[in-house]
Design a protein around this motif. Sequence first.
Motif, PDB file in Angstrom:
ATOM      1  N   ASN A  53     -23.431 -49.898  14.186  1.00 30.24           N
ATOM      2  CA  ASN A  53     -23.889 -50.365  15.495  1.00 30.24           C
ATOM      3  C   ASN A  53     -25.405 -50.494  15.570  1.00 30.24           C
ATOM      4  OD1 ASN A  53     -21.244 -48.743  15.952  1.00 30.24           O
ATOM      5  ND2 ASN A  53     -21.381 -50.159  17.660  1.00 30.24           N
ATOM      6  N   GLY A  90     -24.250 -41.551  16.347  1.00 29.40           N
ATOM      7  CA  GLY A  90     -23.727 -41.370  17.704  1.00 29.40           C
ATOM      8  C   GLY A  90     -24.582 -42.067  18.743  1.00 29.40           C
ATOM      9  N   ALA A 124     -24.207 -45.894  18.516  1.00 33.74           N
ATOM     10  CA  ALA A 124     -22.882 -46.399  18.868  1.00 33.74           C
ATOM     11  C   ALA A 124     -22.545 -46.149  20.335  1.00 33.74           C
ATOM     12  CB  ALA A 124     -21.827 -45.757  17.980  1.00 33.74           C
ATOM     13  N   ARG A 125     -22.980 -44.982  20.873  1.00 35.77           N
ATOM     14  CA  ARG A 125     -22.496 -44.565  22.186  1.00 35.77           C
ATOM     15  C   ARG A 125     -23.600 -44.340  23.207  1.00 35.77           C
ATOM     16  NH1 ARG A 125     -17.284 -42.307  21.313  1.00 35.77           N
ATOM     17  NH2 ARG A 125     -17.490 -40.849  23.056  1.00 35.77           N
ATOM     18  N   GLU A 161     -25.437 -39.403  24.171  1.00 36.74           N
ATOM     19  CA  GLU A 161     -24.200 -38.961  23.534  1.00 36.74           C
ATOM     20  C   GLU A 161     -24.423 -38.338  22.153  1.00 36.74           C
ATOM     21  OE1 GLU A 161     -20.542 -39.387  23.970  1.00 36.74           O
ATOM     22  OE2 GLU A 161     -21.192 -39.148  26.025  1.00 36.74           O
ATOM     23  N   VAL A 192     -21.926 -35.462  20.465  1.00 36.49           N
ATOM     24  CA  VAL A 192     -21.053 -35.768  19.322  1.00 36.49           C
ATOM     25  C   VAL A 192     -21.296 -34.768  18.199  1.00 36.49           C
ATOM     26  CG1 VAL A 192     -20.569 -37.475  17.509  1.00 36.49           C
ATOM     27  CG2 VAL A 192     -20.801 -38.221  19.869  1.00 36.49           C
ATOM     28  N   GLU A 230     -16.498 -46.484  16.935  1.00 30.70           N
ATOM     29  CA  GLU A 230     -15.759 -47.380  17.826  1.00 30.70           C
ATOM     30  C   GLU A 230     -15.483 -46.744  19.178  1.00 30.70           C
ATOM     31  OE1 GLU A 230     -12.416 -48.584  15.503  1.00 30.70           O
ATOM     32  OE2 GLU A 230     -13.593 -49.987  14.309  1.00 30.70           O
ATOM     33  N   GLY A 231     -15.678 -45.424  19.256  1.00 31.05           N
ATOM     34  CA  GLY A 231     -15.593 -44.731  20.541  1.00 31.05           C
ATOM     35  C   GLY A 231     -14.210 -44.716  21.142  1.00 31.05           C
ATOM     36  N   GLY A 265     -15.358 -39.370  20.031  1.00 30.95           N
ATOM     37  CA  GLY A 265     -16.550 -39.634  19.214  1.00 30.95           C
ATOM     38  C   GLY A 265     -16.454 -39.053  17.825  1.00 30.95           C
TER      39      GLY A 265
END
Length: 553
Positions: free
Chosen positions: A49, A458, A461-462, A466, A470, A491-492, A496
């Motif tokens: 990501n 983490g 991606a989030r 987050e 994670v 991909e969540g 996580g």
Amino acid sequence: MSLKVPKASNIQLFKDGYKQMSGLEDAVLRNIQAVAELSDLVRTSFGPNGRNKLVINHLGRLFVTSDAATIIREIEVVHPAAKLLVMASQAQEAEMGDATNFVLIFAGELLRKAENLLVMGLHPSEVIQGYELACAKALAELEVLSIRELPSPLAKGPLALAVTPAIASKQYGTEDLLASLVAEAALAVMPANNKTFNVDNVRVVKIMGGSLAQSRVVQGMVFGREPEGDVKKVTKGKVAVFTNPIDIAQTETKGTVLLKNAEEMLNFTRGEEKHMEKIFAEIAESGVKVLIAGTSVGELALHYLNRHGILVLKVLSKFELRRLCRVVQATPLARLGAPTPEEAGFVDICETIEIGGDRVTVLRQDIESTDGVKTRTATVVLRGATQNHLDDLERAIDDGVGALKALLKDPRLVPGAGATELALARTVETYGAGLRGLAQHAVRRFAAALEVVPRTLGENARGGSEGNEVVARLLAKHEKEGGQVWGVDVEGETDGTLNAGEANIVDSLAAKSWAIKLATEAAVAVLSVDSIIMSRPAGGPKIPQQAGHWDED
């Protein structure tokens, strides 16, 4: 009574223009700050990501990529300490072809952690000693974290699975298709001894238009142009490679020719034509059916080559020409004339095919009759809408082939998605807690620095908040039996976290080992510097800038 010798003031040690910075504040902490900035720059591009960077280099060329190796190659880093990090990352790219971004962010995090220790009063040598102890422990622990090996004999499915994570970090969403292309191309050129696999034998040709789904692997070398003459296909023919222009020789000096009548004028060009005809007759008699030109081909030369039924192909890139010579086993000639048997190469098939509306030329050796002497080549033909996208796809393919070469040398695989780094962090933390002396603080900071990988995955991606949550969830899972395979789920879909072994997210053990070693060496090199001495840059004085336009009164 002691004698006090007065010190001479303003002693000039260096020439004018030299700069000297020394001490903790001026040298060490400044270096750490510069390295941290470089590390932060590429940190957001880490993982599947990761965000793209738009880089415009000094030539005005545009790059849109999340590949750390390309970013640091195109931005000209001038700070000497940051350059040490760039060199470590380039060494990783040359050796393993993957994990270049990991080297940059891990070395940056090591130095950031060291900054706190230095400010608290630890000496750099104690921090260095602690980092070296921690690195040795991490590398020893890494050996036992392997969960599987690349199966033997090699098959397309397992090969594609093994290189998918390396490609996913550059081209998330299309990694399965690209990994399948890499595996197919690699198997087509795989030698009997896997360890001698040459990454140069897998080429990439980019053809604008169509979609990525239309990309395919073609046996042999593909050139994105048609042959110059009328001959479009040759089977089992000798190849001659020329680097000089295939045309009438031009004189180096200007001259004047006095022609008195029409007959002299006709004879003037006829002599050159006869000379050219004789040269191409000799080339045809030597059995040459394919002629590769490194530069221009004249119209008269093309006429004679067509008459003798010789296929003519222009290859303007020196690198491609060198690779082609290796494939057909020819010697490039700098003179126009018939090649000797040793200088001529051989190709089984040279033909023109159509790929998505574009006509391309393919040179290939017949695999059935290959006896180990001929060099096999495979070309991945990439299709895409824009040149930038095609360039980025090419970089992903190169990374995949590089990761594959590393796996062929050492087939061991470790869990990916930040699971390995977190498992190492826990082991190094426990090891540091049992040490005595000041070095234990540096060992524990090394363990904390390893957590930057799952945290960054983490965050990218989030979202920023987050990352720490994670890592906390992962640490809880790593406490349990067999928990060292749990990594970050980018991909969540869950909380996580995911089981990296079951999800087939694996990394090369050798690439990980090299990356940790190089990042630690780079961090230690920066910490061991206590003084920076910079000379004045070479070159004359700069042109003074005028306030306004020179002609304005």
